[in-house]
Motif scaffolding. Structure first.
Motif, PDB file in Angstrom:
ATOM      1  N   ASN A  63       0.859  -1.183   0.000  1.00 29.66           N
ATOM      2  CA  ASN A  63       0.000   0.000   0.000  1.00 29.66           C
ATOM      3  C   ASN A  63       0.893   1.231   0.000  1.00 29.66           C
ATOM      4  OD1 ASN A  63       0.693   0.730   2.722  1.00 29.66           O
ATOM      5  ND2 ASN A  63      -0.813  -0.740   3.452  1.00 29.66           N
ATOM      6  N   GLY A  64       0.277   2.371  -0.041  1.00 32.58           N
ATOM      7  CA  GLY A  64       1.036   3.611  -0.030  1.00 32.58           C
ATOM      8  C   GLY A  64       0.323   4.658   0.803  1.00 32.58           C
ATOM      9  N   LEU A 121      -3.324   7.812  -9.469  1.00 28.80           N
ATOM     10  CA  LEU A 121      -3.330   6.800  -8.422  1.00 28.80           C
ATOM     11  C   LEU A 121      -4.736   6.232  -8.429  1.00 28.80           C
ATOM     12  CD1 LEU A 121      -1.401   8.801  -5.691  1.00 28.80           C
ATOM     13  CD2 LEU A 121      -0.487   7.127  -7.312  1.00 28.80           C
ATOM     14  N   TYR A 122      -4.863   4.928  -8.674  1.00 32.37           N
ATOM     15  CA  TYR A 122      -6.152   4.332  -8.998  1.00 32.37           C
ATOM     16  C   TYR A 122      -7.129   4.192  -7.836  1.00 32.37           C
ATOM     17  CZ  TYR A 122      -4.620   3.265 -13.706  1.00 32.37           C
ATOM     18  OH  TYR A 122      -4.187   3.364 -15.005  1.00 32.37           O
ATOM     19  N   ARG A 123      -6.638   4.139  -6.612  1.00 29.77           N
ATOM     20  CA  ARG A 123      -7.563   3.932  -5.490  1.00 29.77           C
ATOM     21  C   ARG A 123      -6.951   4.537  -4.228  1.00 29.77           C
ATOM     22  NH1 ARG A 123     -11.846   0.408  -5.022  1.00 29.77           N
ATOM     23  NH2 ARG A 123     -12.436  -0.076  -2.894  1.00 29.77           N
ATOM     24  N   VAL A 151      -3.190   4.616  -0.276  1.00 32.98           N
ATOM     25  CA  VAL A 151      -3.225   4.191  -1.673  1.00 32.98           C
ATOM     26  C   VAL A 151      -3.218   2.669  -1.696  1.00 32.98           C
ATOM     27  CG1 VAL A 151      -2.030   4.280  -3.888  1.00 32.98           C
ATOM     28  CG2 VAL A 151      -1.897   6.231  -2.324  1.00 32.98           C
ATOM     29  N   SER A 152      -4.117   2.083  -2.465  1.00 33.99           N
ATOM     30  CA  SER A 152      -4.135   0.631  -2.613  1.00 33.99           C
ATOM     31  C   SER A 152      -4.299   0.273  -4.087  1.00 33.99           C
ATOM     32  CB  SER A 152      -5.249   0.006  -1.769  1.00 33.99           C
ATOM     33  OG  SER A 152      -6.508   0.540  -2.115  1.00 33.99           O
ATOM     34  N   ARG A 153      -4.060  -0.966  -4.391  1.00 34.92           N
ATOM     35  CA  ARG A 153      -4.238  -1.426  -5.774  1.00 34.92           C
ATOM     36  C   ARG A 153      -5.719  -1.422  -6.092  1.00 34.92           C
ATOM     37  NH1 ARG A 153      -5.368  -7.292  -6.908  1.00 34.92           N
ATOM     38  NH2 ARG A 153      -6.536  -7.887  -5.075  1.00 34.92           N
ATOM     39  N   ARG A 154      -6.032  -1.335  -7.358  1.00 33.60           N
ATOM     40  CA  ARG A 154      -7.445  -1.397  -7.708  1.00 33.60           C
ATOM     41  C   ARG A 154      -7.875  -2.850  -7.830  1.00 33.60           C
ATOM     42  NH1 ARG A 154      -8.162   0.683 -13.943  1.00 33.60           N
ATOM     43  NH2 ARG A 154      -7.437  -1.221 -14.934  1.00 33.60           N
ATOM     44  N   ASN A 155      -9.159  -3.091  -7.706  1.00 26.32           N
ATOM     45  CA  ASN A 155      -9.702  -4.446  -7.796  1.00 26.32           C
ATOM     46  C   ASN A 155      -9.783  -4.928  -9.240  1.00 26.32           C
ATOM     47  OD1 ASN A 155     -10.136  -4.572  -4.974  1.00 26.32           O
ATOM     48  ND2 ASN A 155     -12.005  -3.387  -5.223  1.00 26.32           N
ATOM     49  N   TRP A 165      -1.836   0.037  -9.328  1.00 24.83           N
ATOM     50  CA  TRP A 165      -2.121   1.033  -8.302  1.00 24.83           C
ATOM     51  C   TRP A 165      -1.768   2.432  -8.782  1.00 24.83           C
ATOM     52  CZ3 TRP A 165       1.800   3.959  -6.020  1.00 24.83           C
ATOM     53  CH2 TRP A 165       3.105   3.515  -6.244  1.00 24.83           C
ATOM     54  N   LYS A 166      -0.914   2.529  -9.837  1.00 21.88           N
ATOM     55  CA  LYS A 166      -0.482   3.838 -10.314  1.00 21.88           C
ATOM     56  C   LYS A 166      -0.250   3.779 -11.815  1.00 21.88           C
ATOM     57  CE  LYS A 166       3.860   5.151  -9.714  1.00 21.88           C
ATOM     58  NZ  LYS A 166       5.135   5.708  -9.256  1.00 21.88           N
TER      59      LYS A 166
END
Length: 196
Positions: A63-64, A121-123, A151-155, A165-166
């Motif tokens: 995560n970020g 940043l996707y999510r 920040v998290s990865r997208r589903n 995620w980016k």
């Protein structure tokens, strides 16, 4: 190349498919005038030792943390990002039960050569903005809000079956289509890959 500026800070609301959680992005909306953006990333790491040494090393995005300094967070953005509500008198009310929905965040950074590096940043899920206030003394000091998000990865998987995620692009990199840059803020960038 080093960057010397930051501007065009946007957010895009996310709608999720109920069963899969896959994201659909709404149209990007101007968030605020950007003062600063700090992105730190946390990795999940594992090392497999064999024959008295490291045989396998894995490092993956976990995560970020995104910390944004902005000139002002308007009422509409605060409602979307933090889950605050506006009462019948037009007053923004933050409650302990609030929780904003995740959004995509886009911005660009000016490079020393005058070209730009663009980001999505996707999510990102934001918390309540912090505010620093000070009395006016002999000199003028600006007090501006800061908002921090995870920040998290997208589903939704991309064309390669991965969960980005980016997205990041330099407008002066070879192979970058002009339409990619001109359309950066009309919609959240969707990765495309040749079938193969």
């Amino acid at each position: 190349m080093a960057t010397i500026g930051l501007d065009r800070l946007y957010y895009a609301p996310i709608t999720e498919v109920p069963v899969t959680g896959e994201e659909t992005y709404g149209p990007p909306v101007l968030l605020a005038k950007a003062i600063s953006a700090e992105l730190s990333v946390e990795l999940a790491e594992a090392t497999l030792y064999a024959d008295d040494g490291a045989a396998e090393i894995i490092k993956e995005f976990k995560n970020g943390k995104l910390t944004l300094g902005v000139d002002d967070i308007g009422r509409a953005a605060a409602e979307t990002l933090t889950g605050a509500t506006t009462d019948d008198n037009g007053v923004l009310i933050s409650a302990s039960e609030d929780g904003g929905a995740p959004v995509a965040i886009g911005f660009r950074a000016k490079k020393a050569n005058g070209k730009y590096r663009y980001f999505w940043l996707y999510r990102v899920k934001f918390g309540v903005p912090s505010t620093n206030l000070a009395t006016k003394g002999d000199s003028i000091t600006f007090s501006t809000p800061t908002i921090e998000g995870t920040v998290s990865r997208r589903n939704k998987p991309d064309g390669n079956g991965k969960h980005p995620w980016k997205a990041e692009v330099n407008e002066d990199d070879s192979g970058v289509l002009p339409a990619t840059i001109t359309g950066w803020y009309t919609a959240v960038y969707e990765p495309t890959f040749a079938a193969g």
